[in-house]
Design an enzyme around this catalytic site. Structure first.
Site, short mmCIF file in Angstrom:
data_model
loop_
_atom_site.label_atom_id
_atom_site.label_comp_id
_atom_site.label_asym_id
_atom_site.label_seq_id
_atom_site.Cartn_x
_atom_site.Cartn_y
_atom_site.Cartn_z
N ASP A 30 0.93 -1.00 0.07
CA ASP A 30 0.15 0.01 0.13
C ASP A 30 0.94 1.26 0.06
O ASP A 30 2.01 1.28 0.71
CB ASP A 30 -0.81 0.17 1.17
CG ASP A 30 -2.22 0.85 1.17
OD1 ASP A 30 -3.29 0.36 0.93
OD2 ASP A 30 -1.83 2.12 1.02
N THR A 85 -12.53 2.31 -5.17
CA THR A 85 -13.02 2.84 -6.20
C THR A 85 -14.23 3.77 -5.96
O THR A 85 -15.24 3.33 -6.01
CB THR A 85 -13.71 1.88 -7.21
OG1 THR A 85 -14.76 0.99 -6.61
CG2 THR A 85 -12.57 1.11 -8.01
N GLU A 152 -18.53 -5.66 5.62
CA GLU A 152 -17.92 -5.27 6.67
C GLU A 152 -18.32 -5.93 7.88
O GLU A 152 -19.51 -6.10 7.92
CB GLU A 152 -17.72 -3.84 6.75
CG GLU A 152 -16.92 -3.10 5.55
CD GLU A 152 -16.92 -1.78 5.73
OE1 GLU A 152 -17.27 -1.23 6.64
OE2 GLU A 152 -16.66 -1.20 4.58
N ASN A 212 -25.13 -6.04 -5.52
CA ASN A 212 -25.16 -4.89 -4.60
C ASN A 212 -26.37 -4.24 -4.94
O ASN A 212 -27.31 -3.59 -4.24
CB ASN A 212 -23.96 -3.88 -4.85
CG ASN A 212 -22.93 -4.45 -3.71
OD1 ASN A 212 -23.06 -5.41 -3.08
ND2 ASN A 212 -21.65 -3.72 -3.75
N CYS A 264 -20.09 1.18 0.04
CA CYS A 264 -20.32 0.27 -1.05
C CYS A 264 -21.75 0.59 -1.89
O CYS A 264 -21.75 1.15 -2.95
CB CYS A 264 -20.07 -1.32 -0.91
SG CYS A 264 -18.63 -1.40 0.13
N ARG A 334 -18.46 6.10 6.35
CA ARG A 334 -18.70 6.70 5.15
C ARG A 334 -20.25 6.51 4.85
O ARG A 334 -20.69 5.66 4.97
CB ARG A 334 -17.90 5.59 3.85
CG ARG A 334 -16.35 5.85 3.84
CD ARG A 334 -15.57 5.16 2.99
NE ARG A 334 -15.75 3.86 3.56
CZ ARG A 334 -15.25 2.71 2.60
NH1 ARG A 334 -14.67 3.03 1.39
NH2 ARG A 334 -15.26 1.35 3.20
#
Ligand code: UGA
Length: 437
Positions: A30, A85, A152, A212, A264, A334
């Site tokens: 990373d 992304t 998650e 999704n 997501c 988020r």
């Protein structure tokens, strides 16, 4: 097998640790030095149940290392691309900067026979474009798209025991040499019966966005039913229980409440609509605009219900918000509906205190203007209304009898419909659920 994992966020850190657990020799890469030094010290840079223990366990075997240098990928047979992304600023489309940068950084280190494996969620067409780029530089390397479906909060178990594996390769054929390489990587879940599907590149990319989108649609469907239940005086939790017994429908993901958030579902449905537009197929996904709108309406609905609960005015009202994370067992804020509601209430004059077992540090960074209190008891003491917005177990288990002595007025809005209304009302509380009479 020697494996590199590029990108060590929620997806990559878990993937790297799990690949080492499956017996592979893994290097996690990373550009973020802090993340890499935390991971090298066996500390997850975010909260994910079980991840710290797993990091400690696999690092003691010597099979997992971390690096900030892309050159550390040299010598690995398989290279997983696990970077984010996010939504592009001011647009619906996905920002592919990190995916492109990861592939470019990897190119000089690829050897013949290497397999690059994309796991990030990308717009359909990305895999074929990246495969061409890889072939230009290393004609004997190839790219497989292998979308990730982990949640998650359950990431370790979802990675070690996925419910399916999808391999998208350039010809879509089972006898593509990359298929047997990935079968070796995933030998353990495959041997315990995980179904594995081989597709072409675009199908594999679409599997992820379609999954999704379906989940988001299911949640917005039940939230639309909650709007109707609110208008008709019906109970959406009973409605969900009843329709969910039809196994063609199923009860999972039919919990009405403040709607979906996170890194997501919201951005994926928007990126999907944007990509469909580019492909001239925007009509096919017009319904997702409505899915998004229903979801966002839940947040304003909660603000209005809170105003009602506070006798018509939010001005100066002391409100305690239980939960900041977008869902329990996560510190991810988020696009968290809980925090977005807390911020709107504060803007409308309420005096808001937010508490959460794990997510306050991240919340503070995102909304520094809100007031935070780690100790839930202190946060609730003297409150004129409580809003339960993330269903952490400790909030599910609150005792209305005990709590009524410490708040200023016993009023609660249950944004996740997880409390027992009769019990709270019997204890003297004014209880409001969403889509419940
Ligand atoms: C989601 C998908 O579930 C994963 O399969 C996928 O791999 C992941 O996105 C991703 O693309 O990386 P995640 O964002 O971790 O996983 O969270 P979910 O468990 O899907 O929950 C999303 C949101 O929906 C949360 O805010 C949750 O509170 C909300 N939700 C969920 C509801 O409002 N009602 C429900 O019945 C279920």
């Amino acid at each position: 097998m020697r494996i590199s994992v590029i990108g060590c966020g929620y997806l990559g850190a878990v993937h790297a640790a799990c690949m080492a657990k499956l017996g592979h020799e893994v290097v996690g890469i990373d550009v973020d030095e802090k993340k890499i030094s935390d991971l090298a010290a066996a500390t997850a840079p975010f909260f994910e149940p079980g991840l710290d223990d797993l990091l400690r366990e696999v690092q003691s075997t010597g099979r997992l290392s971390f690096s900030c240098d892309a050159a550390a990928a040299a010598g690995s047979r398989v290279h997983f691309i696990c970077v984010g992304t996010p939504q592009r600023h001011g647009e619906n489309a996905a920002d592919l900067t990190f995916v492109d940068a990861a592939v470019e950084a990897l190119l000089p280190h690829l050897s013949p026979g290497d397999v690059v494996v994309g796991k990030s969620t990308v717009p359909v067409g990305t895999a074929s474009r990246l495969n061409r780029r890889i072939r230009d530089v290393q004609p004997e390397a190839t790219l497989v798209w292998n979308p990730e479906f982990l949640r998650e909060g359950h990431a370790v178990a979802d990675t070690l025991h996925p419910d399916r594996l999808v391999y998208g390769n350039e010809d879509g054929l089972e006898d593509n040499p990359a298929v047997s390489v990935l079968d070796e990587v995933y030998a353990s879940p495959i041997s315990s019966g995980t179904p594995r599907l081989v597709t072409d590149h675009p199908t594999s990319e679409l599997v992820k966005t379609a999954a999704n989108s379906f989940l988001a649609t299911k949640i917005s469907f039940i939230n639309a039913m909650a709007e109707l239940c609110e208008a008709a005086g019906a109970d959406v939790t009973q409605l969900a229980d009843a329709i969910g017994l039809d196994d063609r429908i199923g009860r999972k993901f039919l919990n009405a409440g403040i709607g979906f958030g996170g890194g997501c579902l919201p951005k994926d449905i928007r990126a999907f609509m944007a990509r469909a537009g580019e492909l001239g197929a925007d009509q096919a996904l017009t319904f997702l605009r409505e899915v998004d709108a229903i979801n966002m309406r839940r947040r304003s609905k909660v603000v209005e219900l809170t105003r009602e609960l506070c006798d018509g005015s939010l001005l100066g009202k002391r409100i305690t918000v239980l939960g900041a994370a977008f869902k329990p067992e996560s510190d991810d804020v988020r696009d968290s509906p809980a925090l977005s509601i807390a911020a709107q209430l504060q803007l409308q004059g309420a005096v808001v205190t937010v508490t959460d077992p794990k997510a306050l540090r991240n919340a503070q960074r995102r909304f520094p203007e809100l007031h935070y209190q780690q100790d839930a008891e202190v946060a609730m003491s003297g409150a004129e209304a409580l809003l339960l917005l993330t269903e952490w177990k400790q909030y599910r288990d609150l005792d209305p009898y005990e709590l009524s002595g410490s708040v200023a007025t016993p009023k609660i809005l249950d944004g996740r419909n997880i409390l027992n209304p009769e019990k709270w009302r019997a204890a003297g509380w004014s209880y409001r659920g969403l889509g419940r009479p």
